[in-house]
Design a protein around this motif. Sequence first.
Motif, PDB file in Angstrom:
ATOM      1  N   SER A 100      25.820  45.287  65.866  1.00  0.00           N
ATOM      2  CA  SER A 100      26.298  44.329  66.866  1.00  0.00           C
ATOM      3  C   SER A 100      27.240  43.300  66.262  1.00  0.00           C
ATOM      4  O   SER A 100      27.505  42.272  66.866  1.00  0.00           O
ATOM      5  CB  SER A 100      25.103  43.616  67.518  1.00  0.00           C
ATOM      6  N   ASN A 101      27.722  43.565  65.060  1.00  0.00           N
ATOM      7  CA  ASN A 101      28.606  42.635  64.372  1.00  0.00           C
ATOM      8  C   ASN A 101      29.842  43.386  63.861  1.00  0.00           C
ATOM      9  O   ASN A 101      29.950  43.680  62.677  1.00  0.00           O
ATOM     10  CB  ASN A 101      27.859  41.971  63.213  1.00  0.00           C
ATOM     11  N   PRO A 102      30.784  43.694  64.772  1.00  0.00           N
ATOM     12  CA  PRO A 102      31.940  44.480  64.357  1.00  0.00           C
ATOM     13  C   PRO A 102      32.777  43.816  63.268  1.00  0.00           C
ATOM     14  O   PRO A 102      33.351  44.499  62.422  1.00  0.00           O
ATOM     15  CB  PRO A 102      32.750  44.661  65.637  1.00  0.00           C
ATOM     16  N   VAL A 103      32.829  42.492  63.247  1.00  0.00           N
ATOM     17  CA  VAL A 103      33.597  41.799  62.209  1.00  0.00           C
ATOM     18  C   VAL A 103      32.941  42.030  60.849  1.00  0.00           C
ATOM     19  O   VAL A 103      33.601  42.378  59.870  1.00  0.00           O
ATOM     20  CB  VAL A 103      33.719  40.288  62.534  1.00  0.00           C
ATOM     21  N   GLY A 104      31.628  41.888  60.772  1.00  0.00           N
ATOM     22  CA  GLY A 104      30.910  42.135  59.523  1.00  0.00           C
ATOM     23  C   GLY A 104      30.980  43.584  59.087  1.00  0.00           C
ATOM     24  O   GLY A 104      31.071  43.888  57.897  1.00  0.00           O
ATOM     25  N   ALA A 105      30.967  44.486  60.063  1.00  0.00           N
ATOM     26  CA  ALA A 105      31.006  45.924  59.759  1.00  0.00           C
ATOM     27  C   ALA A 105      32.343  46.344  59.169  1.00  0.00           C
ATOM     28  O   ALA A 105      32.430  47.393  58.524  1.00  0.00           O
ATOM     29  CB  ALA A 105      30.708  46.728  61.021  1.00  0.00           C
ATOM     30  N   GLN A 106      33.358  45.535  59.345  1.00  0.00           N
ATOM     31  CA  GLN A 106      34.687  45.876  58.830  1.00  0.00           C
ATOM     32  C   GLN A 106      34.719  45.981  57.312  1.00  0.00           C
ATOM     33  O   GLN A 106      35.625  46.585  56.759  1.00  0.00           O
ATOM     34  CB  GLN A 106      35.730  44.864  59.305  1.00  0.00           C
ATOM     35  N   LYS A 107      33.719  45.413  56.637  1.00  0.00           N
ATOM     36  CA  LYS A 107      33.726  45.530  55.180  1.00  0.00           C
ATOM     37  C   LYS A 107      33.585  46.986  54.732  1.00  0.00           C
ATOM     38  O   LYS A 107      33.901  47.322  53.599  1.00  0.00           O
ATOM     39  CB  LYS A 107      32.671  44.631  54.538  1.00  0.00           C
ATOM     40  N   TYR A 108      33.139  47.862  55.627  1.00  0.00           N
ATOM     41  CA  TYR A 108      33.018  49.284  55.304  1.00  0.00           C
ATOM     42  C   TYR A 108      34.195  50.096  55.837  1.00  0.00           C
ATOM     43  O   TYR A 108      34.246  51.305  55.653  1.00  0.00           O
ATOM     44  CB  TYR A 108      31.714  49.848  55.862  1.00  0.00           C
ATOM     45  N   ALA A 109      35.141  49.441  56.479  1.00  0.00           N
ATOM     46  CA  ALA A 109      36.267  50.161  57.092  1.00  0.00           C
ATOM     47  C   ALA A 109      37.089  50.924  56.061  1.00  0.00           C
ATOM     48  O   ALA A 109      37.508  52.048  56.318  1.00  0.00           O
ATOM     49  CB  ALA A 109      37.152  49.188  57.858  1.00  0.00           C
ATOM     50  N   GLU A 132      36.180  52.419  53.553  1.00  0.00           N
ATOM     51  CA  GLU A 132      35.482  53.608  53.068  1.00  0.00           C
ATOM     52  C   GLU A 132      35.679  54.820  53.981  1.00  0.00           C
ATOM     53  O   GLU A 132      35.326  55.931  53.610  1.00  0.00           O
ATOM     54  CB  GLU A 132      33.986  53.311  52.924  1.00  0.00           C
ATOM     55  N   HIS A 133      36.195  54.580  55.168  1.00  0.00           N
ATOM     56  CA  HIS A 133      36.437  55.706  56.081  1.00  0.00           C
ATOM     57  C   HIS A 133      37.721  55.469  56.877  1.00  0.00           C
ATOM     58  O   HIS A 133      37.774  55.668  58.073  1.00  0.00           O
ATOM     59  CB  HIS A 133      35.235  55.932  56.999  1.00  0.00           C
ATOM     60  N   ASN A 134      38.775  55.096  56.159  1.00  0.00           N
ATOM     61  CA  ASN A 134      40.009  54.748  56.852  1.00  0.00           C
ATOM     62  C   ASN A 134      41.012  55.887  56.968  1.00  0.00           C
ATOM     63  O   ASN A 134      42.061  55.720  57.554  1.00  0.00           O
ATOM     64  CB  ASN A 134      40.675  53.537  56.197  1.00  0.00           C
ATOM     65  N   ARG A 135      40.695  57.048  56.399  1.00  0.00           N
ATOM     66  CA  ARG A 135      41.591  58.198  56.559  1.00  0.00           C
ATOM     67  C   ARG A 135      41.355  58.825  57.927  1.00  0.00           C
ATOM     68  O   ARG A 135      40.230  59.126  58.287  1.00  0.00           O
ATOM     69  CB  ARG A 135      41.328  59.239  55.475  1.00  0.00           C
ATOM     70  N   HIS A 136      42.410  58.999  58.656  1.00  0.00           N
ATOM     71  CA  HIS A 136      42.303  59.595  59.980  1.00  0.00           C
ATOM     72  C   HIS A 136      43.384  60.650  60.155  1.00  0.00           C
ATOM     73  O   HIS A 136      44.300  60.498  60.939  1.00  0.00           O
ATOM     74  CB  HIS A 136      42.414  58.533  61.081  1.00  0.00           C
ATOM     75  N   ASP A 137      43.276  61.702  59.378  1.00  0.00           N
ATOM     76  CA  ASP A 137      44.210  62.814  59.520  1.00  0.00           C
ATOM     77  C   ASP A 137      43.720  63.672  60.684  1.00  0.00           C
ATOM     78  O   ASP A 137      42.958  64.621  60.500  1.00  0.00           O
ATOM     79  CB  ASP A 137      44.274  63.638  58.234  1.00  0.00           C
ATOM     80  N   VAL A 138      44.127  63.283  61.870  1.00  0.00           N
ATOM     81  CA  VAL A 138      43.651  63.943  63.077  1.00  0.00           C
ATOM     82  C   VAL A 138      44.207  65.366  63.130  1.00  0.00           C
ATOM     83  O   VAL A 138      45.412  65.578  63.062  1.00  0.00           O
ATOM     84  CB  VAL A 138      44.072  63.141  64.326  1.00  0.00           C
ATOM     85  N   GLN A 139      43.296  66.325  63.234  1.00  0.00           N
ATOM     86  CA  GLN A 139      43.682  67.730  63.329  1.00  0.00           C
ATOM     87  C   GLN A 139      44.153  68.052  64.745  1.00  0.00           C
ATOM     88  O   GLN A 139      45.083  68.811  64.940  1.00  0.00           O
ATOM     89  CB  GLN A 139      42.509  68.639  62.967  1.00  0.00           C
ATOM     90  N   ARG A 140      43.486  67.440  65.729  1.00  0.00           N
ATOM     91  CA  ARG A 140      43.846  67.645  67.128  1.00  0.00           C
ATOM     92  C   ARG A 140      43.283  66.501  67.956  1.00  0.00           C
ATOM     93  O   ARG A 140      42.197  66.013  67.683  1.00  0.00           O
ATOM     94  CB  ARG A 140      43.285  68.972  67.635  1.00  0.00           C
ATOM     95  N   GLU A 141      44.045  66.068  68.933  1.00  0.00           N
ATOM     96  CA  GLU A 141      43.610  64.988  69.816  1.00  0.00           C
ATOM     97  C   GLU A 141      43.526  65.506  71.242  1.00  0.00           C
ATOM     98  O   GLU A 141      44.410  66.220  71.707  1.00  0.00           O
ATOM     99  CB  GLU A 141      44.597  63.817  69.764  1.00  0.00           C
ATOM    100  N   PHE A 142      42.454  65.150  71.917  1.00  0.00           N
ATOM    101  CA  PHE A 142      42.285  65.472  73.325  1.00  0.00           C
ATOM    102  C   PHE A 142      42.284  64.154  74.086  1.00  0.00           C
ATOM    103  O   PHE A 142      41.469  63.275  73.814  1.00  0.00           O
ATOM    104  CB  PHE A 142      40.957  66.203  73.567  1.00  0.00           C
ATOM    105  N   GLY A 143      43.205  63.997  75.026  1.00  0.00           N
ATOM    106  CA  GLY A 143      43.305  62.771  75.816  1.00  0.00           C
ATOM    107  C   GLY A 143      42.713  62.938  77.196  1.00  0.00           C
ATOM    108  O   GLY A 143      42.037  63.923  77.495  1.00  0.00           O
ATOM    109  N   GLU A 144      42.999  61.964  78.052  1.00  0.00           N
ATOM    110  CA  GLU A 144      42.465  61.955  79.423  1.00  0.00           C
ATOM    111  C   GLU A 144      42.701  63.284  80.142  1.00  0.00           C
ATOM    112  O   GLU A 144      41.784  63.859  80.698  1.00  0.00           O
ATOM    113  CB  GLU A 144      43.124  60.832  80.228  1.00  0.00           C
ATOM    114  N   GLY A 145      43.939  63.755  80.126  1.00  0.00           N
ATOM    115  CA  GLY A 145      44.269  64.990  80.850  1.00  0.00           C
ATOM    116  C   GLY A 145      43.515  66.190  80.332  1.00  0.00           C
ATOM    117  O   GLY A 145      43.014  67.014  81.110  1.00  0.00           O
ATOM    118  N   ASP A 146      43.414  66.291  79.003  1.00  0.00           N
ATOM    119  CA  ASP A 146      42.686  67.411  78.399  1.00  0.00           C
ATOM    120  C   ASP A 146      41.207  67.371  78.782  1.00  0.00           C
ATOM    121  O   ASP A 146      40.607  68.405  79.097  1.00  0.00           O
ATOM    122  CB  ASP A 146      42.792  67.358  76.868  1.00  0.00           C
ATOM    123  N   LEU A 147      40.629  66.174  78.750  1.00  0.00           N
ATOM    124  CA  LEU A 147      39.204  66.038  79.063  1.00  0.00           C
ATOM    125  C   LEU A 147      38.939  66.299  80.538  1.00  0.00           C
ATOM    126  O   LEU A 147      37.942  66.940  80.896  1.00  0.00           O
ATOM    127  CB  LEU A 147      38.705  64.662  78.643  1.00  0.00           C
TER     128      LEU A 147
END
Length: 107
Positions: free
Chosen positions: A57-66, A68-83
């Motif tokens: 419940s503390n997104p600001v505090g949780a950012q200290k771990y950001a 550690e998982h900041n790579r976002h090499d998206v293989q495929r994205e599904f948006g509103e229309g796809d869903l």
Amino acid sequence: MSRTWILDRIDKDFYRYKSQISRGGSNYSRHVFLVSPLQASEHIIAMEKIIQNGLVSNPVGAQKYAKEHNRHDVQREFGEGDLDAAEAEYKTTGKPSRRKKSKKTKK
């Protein structure tokens, strides 16, 4: 992740924010991202740390771990229309059958 499912979740789990979230869904969007298994595991490890340290419940505090998982090499994205299309197909034809594994040829 249908629009109905999201609105039900907002009503049930995010009732404090209902006044800030448009019931018509104009101030949020749905996305599903496919990432590599390594990136998914990095996200899980970071989430475990966030939960263990009581930062859910503390997104600001949780950012200290950001970082550690900041790579976002998206293989495929599904948006509103796809869903929406996937949900419509599911309602019409039901759950798709699993692909059959190809048989390996013996040498």
